[in-house]
Scaffold this active site. Structure first.
Site, short mmCIF file in Angstrom:
data_model
loop_
_atom_site.label_atom_id
_atom_site.label_comp_id
_atom_site.label_asym_id
_atom_site.label_seq_id
_atom_site.Cartn_x
_atom_site.Cartn_y
_atom_site.Cartn_z
N HIS A 5 -35.11 30.52 -72.57
CA HIS A 5 -34.52 30.26 -71.25
C HIS A 5 -35.56 29.82 -70.22
O HIS A 5 -35.30 28.95 -69.39
CB HIS A 5 -33.81 31.54 -70.77
CG HIS A 5 -33.13 31.38 -69.45
ND1 HIS A 5 -32.10 30.48 -69.25
CD2 HIS A 5 -33.33 31.99 -68.26
CE1 HIS A 5 -31.69 30.56 -67.99
NE2 HIS A 5 -32.42 31.45 -67.37
N ASP A 6 -36.73 30.43 -70.25
CA ASP A 6 -37.77 30.12 -69.26
C ASP A 6 -38.47 28.78 -69.50
O ASP A 6 -39.40 28.45 -68.77
CB ASP A 6 -38.85 31.22 -69.25
CG ASP A 6 -38.51 32.32 -68.25
OD1 ASP A 6 -37.47 32.21 -67.57
OD2 ASP A 6 -39.30 33.28 -68.15
N ASP A 36 -32.50 29.12 -76.11
CA ASP A 36 -32.11 29.97 -74.97
C ASP A 36 -31.11 31.02 -75.43
O ASP A 36 -30.01 30.69 -75.88
CB ASP A 36 -31.51 29.08 -73.87
CG ASP A 36 -31.37 29.81 -72.53
OD1 ASP A 36 -31.21 31.05 -72.54
OD2 ASP A 36 -31.41 29.14 -71.49
N SER A 85 -30.97 28.17 -63.97
CA SER A 85 -30.55 29.52 -64.39
C SER A 85 -29.39 29.99 -63.50
O SER A 85 -28.39 29.27 -63.38
CB SER A 85 -31.76 30.46 -64.32
OG SER A 85 -31.44 31.72 -64.85
N ARG A 91 -36.71 44.98 -66.48
CA ARG A 91 -37.50 43.76 -66.54
C ARG A 91 -37.92 43.42 -67.97
O ARG A 91 -37.93 42.26 -68.37
CB ARG A 91 -38.73 43.89 -65.64
CG ARG A 91 -39.59 42.65 -65.59
CD ARG A 91 -38.84 41.43 -65.06
NE ARG A 91 -39.72 40.31 -64.80
CZ ARG A 91 -39.33 39.14 -64.34
NH1 ARG A 91 -38.05 38.92 -64.06
NH2 ARG A 91 -40.18 38.17 -64.12
#
Lengths: 371, 371
Positions: free
Chosen positions: A350-351, A317, A149, A218
């Site tokens: 993405h994670d 992503d 990342s 967040r």
């Protein structure tokens, strides 16, 4: 303003005066790191891991801290990054709040936390501080730099600015520059914090804290770290049961996906310094590997002095889209490098590099085994 | 709280007592609409357009209001929805603030705007109010119902609840239910408004107005209406020139994409009632065509009494992803309908139906020509 230092973190001092690329100098700054495995006598089995925006240096458990690390599945004895063979150094980014000097650290000039007086941070500063840390540990040539990342950005910056410091590179869901969609996401995250009256232009404390802004920032982050497809199967249209609804506002969370975001955001909001978030976020926007090398991204990638590279991205992503990893792989290959590019068909967005260890582990292990 | 009524809007009164599906009754409510073209003697050339969340009933210019409408390129003489042949009725959704009764309207019981006392709104209410409007205009059988975005939801609801009211249907970037990613986006948009202290639980006025929340909500909307790919080519990494930077905050807008969002959000923030935004937003989350028909989405689609349908989606749509239009097309086809499904390769995301008229216009014209 608070630092969140993992119990087994160790520290390397940066040079007493450490000038930052965009102006300003840090005095007496330090970098937090952890290591797993043993450096061999030739000092040629070291791997550096550079992290995303929020993780600390505790990538994996080890005797001094047996708590699971943020990449526990991937780093350890017999794991894809096998610490029976490799000496793994994980560095907390300069500007973070997990032990390395950042806005939450005390400014020796005033005796108070830097807060908004911390100088503007760049990816190049993060890279230089990490390179300094590696050398201070007695390593002049890394077997590999792994960047995930945001760490994929700082790793490219490090490789460009410190040619010869690494033999190989693994870029995991990274990017050679920020593109407008991710800039827009981060811009909105910063707004949520900046326009929280409790942010108070960066002068807050535990009582007067921009909690609301951190929650929104967040949540927006979570939305770009995962994928819509994953959420379809995970949450569907399931509603929060009436007895679990804490918020009686008719416009408040009613669906499981909303409760999930709420829960994750609450967990995060008090564990990361809001100013640190702002600095690292803006630093990502500003990153362009080309700028940092006085040319184009292609020029910079084409000049990398490496033997091999593995570049991995994920189809779903949203934040670091696949075309950015393809750009890295193509640019490195154009420079004559032996490059493997993998576009993984993971639904976890993405994670995925944190959660889809089955898909990521095998190619990473294979790459390292062949070094 | 303010209504924003287009100058040539006309009105149809709903039944004096109009009960809403989730409880509560509206008294003396009305629906704003505009028409373009002429209803023929057989009354069989009427097309109904149901809109997305924010547009008004002014879809296209006409003699009574020559200002361009929100779908000007698509509706008019000789255009894909050809008003030389068709009598086009565009309805402003119940709950909106563009002339139809909504939270910004005066509650006859109190003489003040409803504000947060407006009853909970459902897509079924919006559909029923639109069906009532069509019949009040003397049309018992529509040639086609066209629904775009949220209008694709209210159109499906109308078709399910008023079988026989339409011969054909065009669903443009619509959905048969909300999925978790879009629920999460809207949840964050609502939070931005709800947690703006100026929202004041829905009791604001022009001086004390949740401007900050509306800006953030709209920016987040814009991010999901367009596509990352479009922004790459449109903005790249271009920075706002120093003389154009209004915000001196080091974490404030620095890139063109941030300036673009700021500009669009400012344009919108005072032209849409924040409470209306909250009601329509939540109403979209709650929509599930299956629920509304006491079965599954597939059941409801399979029972539609239509002759033909055209369903169009866009590969890059983040908010109403292509799998949702495919679901609609498959469901209608399973019921034995003659369905055409088009997945357009447009880079313009969800808003492509507003901007990419080349790709949308031809299939729409062809579909209508064959009716």
């Amino acid at each position: 303003m608070r630092e969140f230092i993992p119990p087994a973190a160790r520290f390397v001092d940066l040079p007493v005066d450490f000038p930052l690329r965009r102006g300003g100098t840090l005095h007496g700054a330090r970098i937090a790191y952890e290591t797993v495995g043993r450096l061999d006598e030739d000092r040629d089995n070291a791997i550096l891991i550079l992290t995303g925006l929020s993780p600390d240096a505790h990538a994996a458990s080890h005797p001094a801290d047996t708590a699971p690390g943020w990449w526990e599945e991937m780093v350890g004895p017999g794991k894809p990054v096998d610490t029976d063979r490799w000496y793994v150094i994980c560095v907390n980014s300069l500007g973070s709040c997990k032990g390395s000097t950042g806005p939450a650290s005390v400014d020796p000039a005033s005796g108070d936390p830097y807060g908004p007086d911390f100088p503007e941070l760049s990816m190049e500063d993060i890279a230089d501080a990490a390179a300094h840390t590696v050398r201070a540990l007695g390593v002049e040539r890394l077997a590999c730099v792994i960047g995930t990342s945001m760490g994929g950005m700082s790793a490219l910056s490090l490789l460009a600015r410190h040619p010869g410091l690494a033999r190989s590179h693994m870029n995991i869901c990274g990017a050679a520059r920020s593109l407008p969609f991710s800039i827009a996401v981060r811009s909105l995250q910063r707004e949520a914090i900046r326009f929280d009256p409790q942010w108070n232009r960066g002068r807050y404390d535990a009582e007067r804290y921009p909690q609301r802004g951190m929650l929104t920032a967040r949540k927006l982050g979570m939305m770009t770290y995962r994928s819509p497809q994953e959420w379809d199967s995970r949450f569907g249209r399931t509603r929060i049961t009436p007895e679990r609804r804490r918020d009686t506002d008719p416009f408040g969370p009613a669906f499981e996906v909303e409760g999930y975001l709420e829960c994750h955001a609450h967990r995060f909001s008090r564990r990361f310094d809001p100013n640190s978030y702002l600095y690292l976020s803006r630093c990502m926007d500003q990153f362009d590997l080309g700028d940092s090398c006085g040319g184009t991204v292609e020029d910079a990638l084409g000049r990398m002095r490496l033997e091999r590279a593995l570049v991995i991205g994920v189809e779903t992503d949203l934040l670091f889209p696949l075309r950015q990893q393809r750009e890295i792989a193509d640019g490195l290959a154009a420079g004559g490098l032996d490059v493997e590019f993998l576009a993984l068909d993971s639904h976890q967005g993405h994670d995925a590099f944190l959660t889809d260890t089955d898909r990521f582990g095998a190619p990473m292990a294979k790459f390292l085994a062949a070094l």
